[in-house]
Design a protein around this motif. Structure first.
Motif, short mmCIF file in Angstrom:
data_model
loop_
_atom_site.label_atom_id
_atom_site.label_comp_id
_atom_site.label_asym_id
_atom_site.label_seq_id
_atom_site.Cartn_x
_atom_site.Cartn_y
_atom_site.Cartn_z
N LYS A 198 0.82 -1.18 -0.12
CA LYS A 198 0.21 0.12 -0.06
C LYS A 198 0.83 1.58 0.25
O LYS A 198 1.73 1.27 0.37
CB LYS A 198 -0.71 -0.02 0.90
N MET A 199 0.20 2.43 -0.66
CA MET A 199 1.04 3.51 -0.64
C MET A 199 0.69 4.25 0.19
O MET A 199 -0.65 3.81 0.95
CB MET A 199 0.78 4.16 -1.64
N HIS A 200 1.79 4.68 1.48
CA HIS A 200 1.47 6.32 2.31
C HIS A 200 1.42 7.43 1.68
O HIS A 200 1.89 8.14 1.22
CB HIS A 200 2.80 5.94 3.29
N LEU A 201 -0.29 7.88 1.64
CA LEU A 201 -0.53 8.86 1.26
C LEU A 201 -0.92 9.84 2.03
O LEU A 201 -1.30 9.52 3.46
CB LEU A 201 -1.56 8.30 0.77
N ARG A 202 -0.38 10.95 2.32
CA ARG A 202 -0.77 12.40 2.83
C ARG A 202 -1.61 13.62 2.37
O ARG A 202 -0.89 13.99 0.90
CB ARG A 202 0.64 12.81 3.89
N LEU A 203 -2.69 13.96 2.34
CA LEU A 203 -3.36 14.39 1.80
C LEU A 203 -3.97 15.58 2.86
O LEU A 203 -3.79 15.61 4.17
CB LEU A 203 -5.08 14.04 2.16
N LEU A 204 -3.43 16.84 1.91
CA LEU A 204 -4.28 18.48 2.94
C LEU A 204 -4.77 18.93 1.97
O LEU A 204 -5.25 19.43 0.73
CB LEU A 204 -2.27 18.89 2.59
N VAL A 205 -5.77 18.90 3.15
CA VAL A 205 -6.96 19.74 2.63
C VAL A 205 -7.09 20.42 3.99
O VAL A 205 -6.78 21.15 4.37
CB VAL A 205 -8.18 18.42 3.33
N PRO A 206 -7.81 21.54 2.88
CA PRO A 206 -8.53 23.03 3.90
C PRO A 206 -9.46 22.26 5.02
O PRO A 206 -10.16 21.64 5.30
CB PRO A 206 -9.80 23.69 2.96
N THR A 207 -9.40 23.07 6.17
CA THR A 207 -9.51 23.09 7.63
C THR A 207 -11.37 22.54 7.40
O THR A 207 -12.01 21.48 8.05
CB THR A 207 -9.49 23.58 8.17
N LYS A 208 -12.50 23.38 6.73
CA LYS A 208 -13.18 23.20 6.43
C LYS A 208 -13.92 22.40 6.02
O LYS A 208 -15.21 21.78 6.04
CB LYS A 208 -14.38 24.27 6.64
N ALA A 209 -12.93 21.77 4.80
CA ALA A 209 -13.18 19.98 4.21
C ALA A 209 -12.67 19.06 4.45
O ALA A 209 -12.66 17.96 4.49
CB ALA A 209 -12.26 20.22 3.17
N LYS A 210 -12.04 18.76 5.31
CA LYS A 210 -11.64 17.53 6.29
C LYS A 210 -12.96 16.36 6.51
O LYS A 210 -12.66 15.43 6.24
CB LYS A 210 -11.03 17.52 7.74
N GLU A 211 -13.59 17.21 7.15
CA GLU A 211 -14.98 15.98 7.17
C GLU A 211 -15.13 15.51 5.89
O GLU A 211 -16.05 14.35 5.51
CB GLU A 211 -16.31 16.45 7.82
N GLU A 212 -15.11 16.34 4.69
CA GLU A 212 -15.99 15.74 3.38
C GLU A 212 -14.65 15.18 3.38
O GLU A 212 -15.05 13.74 2.04
CB GLU A 212 -16.24 17.16 2.73
N ALA A 213 -13.61 15.18 3.05
CA ALA A 213 -12.70 14.62 2.88
C ALA A 213 -12.54 12.79 3.77
O ALA A 213 -12.56 12.08 2.66
CB ALA A 213 -10.93 15.26 2.92
#
Length: 348
Positions: A198-213
């Motif tokens: 498996k790939m170890h990925l790090r998503l960087l998203v705005p705080t307000k979009a964290k739940e949707e991510a």
């Protein structure tokens, strides 16, 4: 008496037969011919003229692959020839017309890089053997034993490639393409249990979009039915990285283009530049899921770490960009630590 050379061998006398054999042998034995030994000739045509340099055997490919960097170990002499076999030197006027200079050191480098040469059998075998080892190394890096969650030793992969698959390298295809094909063939053969790491990925998203991510990640499923595994925050990884997003999702960082099998720029040894931060597999200082950092324009960003099947890389990247974020490739290679981490997450 000496018979005509076209008479049948059966009717020739012993003396006449010896005479005919001498005539035949004289056609194939060169007299005074000198052959070059330990020399590879690199030929280059330009402006209707032919230019050649004399190189040591088995060195031209090493020079072009940046393995050999000392030109003195490649060239017999810093001399430009019109014909190496005859020892005819190139004229200065021809060099000026074709290259705009008579500096033989500069011209030798250009001929080495662009010229044509005949690969010897020994050099071809060395090239194919090196390609085979490269393919085996890539397979060992990208795969795990699903029963132990540990990577296979390189020697094991190499043995199964040769004995089970009877692998024959193709010099016209890249090592990466052939490695992906070998993985599929090993899985189809059933000789050993093997899966892609498996790939170890790090998503960087705005705080307000964290739940949707998080919701989008949980809805993704690989071909084998495997879900994306979220990782706990890495509190020991150092300070959170400050990430600046661009005004548009396309500028907010592409974590390298995927190829459908989850292979990105990070696999080729470089770090994937994401959102202005070099997010390579080593030295990444961002914290795990839940870490925050300052974002351009006063916005904040949340980082979400996860383990995902390589086939989901493109879908995860598209989901992050749709939310105004980006993806970092933290690790691609299989390792004992990564395997243990995946096993621990799977059991929770």
């Amino acid at each position: 008496s000496l018979q005509h050379p076209r008479a049948s061998t059966a009717s020739l006398t012993g003396h006449a037969l010896r005479w005919q054999l001498l005539l035949v042998m004289s056609r194939f034995i060169p007299v005074g011919q000198k052959r070059l030994t330990n020399v590879t000739v690199v030929r280059y045509k330009r402006c209707g003229k032919r230019f050649e340099v004399a190189c040591y055997k088995n060195t031209v490919i090493a020079w072009r692959n940046k393995i050999e960097t000392d030109i003195d170990e490649v060239l017999h002499a810093h001399t430009i020839y019109e014909n190496v076999d005859k020892g005819v030197l190139a004229r200065r006027e021809d060099l000026l017309e074709a290259f705009g200079t008579d500096d033989e050191d500069v011209i030798c480098v250009e001929i080495l890089n662009k010229g044509e040469f005949q690969v010897s059998e020994q050099e071809r075998q060395m090239q194919l053997e090196s390609l085979t080892k490269d393919v085996a190394s890539r397979v060992a890096d990208m795969c795990l034993n699903p029963q132990t969650q540990l990577p296979y030793p390189l020697a094991t992969i190499d043995r199964y490639m040769r004995e089970t698959l009877h692998f024959a390298p193709n010099a016209s295809r890249s090592a990466k393409q052939q490695a992906l094909q070998v993985v599929k063939q090993l899985q189809a053969s059933g000789a050993i249990p093997i899966v892609r790491a498996k790939m170890h990925l790090r998503l960087l998203v705005p705080t307000k979009a964290k739940e949707e991510a998080l919701q989008r990640l949980s809805s993704l499923t690989a071909d084998g039915g495997e879900k994306v595994l979220l990782l706990e925050p890495n509190v020991d990884s150092g300070d959170g990285a400050n990430v600046e997003f661009g005004d548009r999702a396309g500028e907010s960082g592409g974590g390298g283009g995927g190829d459908g099998d989850g292979n990105t720029q990070g696999e080729r040894g470089g770090s994937a530049e994401v959102g202005g931060v070099d997010g390579g597999s080593e030295g990444s200082k961002s914290a795990g899921a839940g870490a925050t950092g300052a974002v351009g324009g006063g916005r904040e960003v949340e980082s979400i770490d996860c383990l995902a099947d390589p086939g989901l890389y493109r879908a995860i990247t598209d989901a992050a960009r749709a939310l105004g974020g980006s993806v970092q490739v933290v690790a691609l290679k299989a390792s004992q630590e990564a395997g243990a981490g995946a096993a621990a997450v799977a059991t929770t």
